[in-house]
Each structure stands twice: as structure tokens, then as C-alpha cells.
Design an enzyme around this catalytic site. Structure first.
Site, short mmCIF file in Angstrom:
data_model
loop_
_atom_site.label_atom_id
_atom_site.label_comp_id
_atom_site.label_asym_id
_atom_site.label_seq_id
_atom_site.Cartn_x
_atom_site.Cartn_y
_atom_site.Cartn_z
CB CYS A 1 91.96 67.75 27.45
SG CYS A 1 92.28 66.19 28.29
CD GLN B 1 92.23 59.75 36.14
OE1 GLN B 1 91.71 60.54 35.37
NE2 GLN B 1 91.59 58.69 36.60
CB CYS C 1 95.28 67.82 31.31
SG CYS C 1 95.98 67.23 29.77
CD GLU C 2 102.44 65.70 31.91
OE1 GLU C 2 102.99 64.87 31.17
OE2 GLU C 2 102.82 65.94 33.07
CG HIS C 3 99.16 65.68 27.56
ND1 HIS C 3 98.47 64.56 27.98
CD2 HIS C 3 100.48 65.37 27.67
CE1 HIS C 3 99.33 63.61 28.30
NE2 HIS C 3 100.55 64.07 28.13
CG HIS C 4 95.25 69.42 25.83
ND1 HIS C 4 95.13 68.08 26.16
CD2 HIS C 4 95.43 69.47 24.49
CE1 HIS C 4 95.24 67.35 25.05
NE2 HIS C 4 95.43 68.16 24.03
CG HIS D 1 90.74 63.84 31.95
ND1 HIS D 1 92.10 64.00 32.14
CD2 HIS D 1 90.37 62.82 32.78
CE1 HIS D 1 92.54 63.10 33.02
NE2 HIS D 1 91.50 62.38 33.42
#
Length: 202
Positions: free
Chosen positions: A162, A132, A91-94, A160
Site C-alpha cells: 500500500c 503491523q 493490510c486491513e486498510h487497503h 507494504h
């Protein structure tokens, strides 16, 4: 076709980059209050850097080379499905993993892709920092561009970390995304057949 590569770098710069990544991990350990010199963490920066390079290796892959000539002219115009492809991405956010299954289908016009190349193509895009939704679309659009089929359908079902380990902490949540192009979007019967075949147990 090149797939969003990182800018080219020389060997010397690559070596500096590797050292810099390991040093960034070491600094992160310090910020977390850990001692990177203790026995259990001595090789952690090296291991994490190596792991991250593998998990983001898709940035450096070329779709044309992945397909490697495995596109064949065949008189076949029924649906081709490769389902239950295991996927692992970050996941590019976390920078936490998400993982699950990917189902890919297309209806050929004149060409088909070697079956083993479909999971390899999925990995090209999964081994990047992703969301995703974008991953699903990239797989579908790449197949559409590569062989110009009548249509492409892609479904991803993933968990996920996250959402499981932090944040809302929902242990059983599953995210489902789809991309339907061409006949899969325009024809209810084709889309329904794809969804039915995906649900069927192998």
C-alpha cells in the site's frame, strides 16, 4: 485459548458465505469495468475467494491447538531466538499485502515452546486483516500468556504494497515494529543482546 474467532456458522451458512464472497468478487470486477464472463476471468471469483479464505484463516485457529502440547518443562533460562521467519499478511486498510521477516525471542522461566511452533504461531496472527503494530504485539502477548517467560521480544521488518504500489509510492521503504515485554523492556542488556543477535548473519 481461543484467538478472536469469527462467530460459529453451520455448514449451510458457510456454503452461502462462500457463494456470497465469490459473488462479491464478481460484482467488483463489473464495477471495475471488466467482463467476468470472459475466458481469463471465469474462475477469478472462485480463485480470489479461496485465496482470501486462506489468507485470513488465522481467524479460525486456536492457539492451544496450534501449540498442540509442544510446551516443555526445561531447566533453561537463557535467551531463545527464532529469527528470519517469513511473514505475509494483508493490510486491513487497503487489503494489499505486506511481507517481510519476524524475529521472536524469549527468556524462559520454566517452560519452552517447540521451535517449529513459533513460526506457526506467527502465521495464526499474520493470516488475518492486520496492521503491523498490532501483529507484533499479538505475537508477543500470546507467547507471554502461553508460557509465562521472563520476557518476550518481537521485531517485524516488512514492506507494504500500500506504500509501494499506491499512495506515496516509496519503493524501498521498510516498516520496523517491536514489542518488548518483561525483561526485554526492563533490562537494557537483554534487549541489546536480542538486537545484536537479530542483526548477526546466520
Amino acid at each position: 485459548m481461543k484467538t478472536d474467532p469469527l462467530p460459529g456458522i453451520e455448514e449451510k451458512e458457510a456454503a452461502i458465505g462462500r457463494d456470497a464472497l465469490e459473488e462479491a468478487v464478481r460484482r467488483t470486477l463489473l464495477e471495475l469495468g471488466e467482463n467476468p464472463e470472459r475466458e481469463g476471468l471465469l474462475k477469478t471469483p472462485e480463485r480470489v475467494a479461496k485465496s482470501l479464505r486462506f489468507l485470513t484463516s488465522g481467524y479460525h485457529q486456536d492457539v492451544a491447538k496450534v501449540l498442540n502440547g509442544a510446551v516443555y518443562s526445561v531447566a533453561y533460562d537463557e535467551m531463545v531466538i527464532v529469527k528470519d521467519i517469513e511473514i505475509f499478511s494483508l493490510c486491513e486498510h487497503h487489503l494489499l499485502p505486506f511481507f517481510g521477516r519476524c524475529h521472536v525471542a524469549y527468556v524462559p522461566t520454566e517452560k519452552v515452546i517447540g521451535l517449529s511452533k513459533v513460526p506457526r504461531l506467527v502465521d495464526v496472527f499474520a493470516r488475518r486483516l492486520q496492521i503491523q503494530e498490532r501483529l507484533t504485539t499479538q505475537i508477543a502477548e500470546t507467547i507471554m500468556e502461553a508460557i509465562k517467560p521472563q520476557g518476550v521480544g518481537v521485531i517485524i521488518e516488512a514492506r507494504h504494497l500500500c506504500m509501494i504500489m499506491r499512495g506515496v509510492e516509496k519503493q524501498n521503504s521498510v516498516a520496523v515494529t517491536s514489542a518488548m515485554l518483561g525483561i526485554f523492556r526492563d533490562c537494557d542488556q537483554t534487549r541489546a543482546e536480542f538486537l545484536r543477535l537479530v542483526r548477526e548473519k546466520s
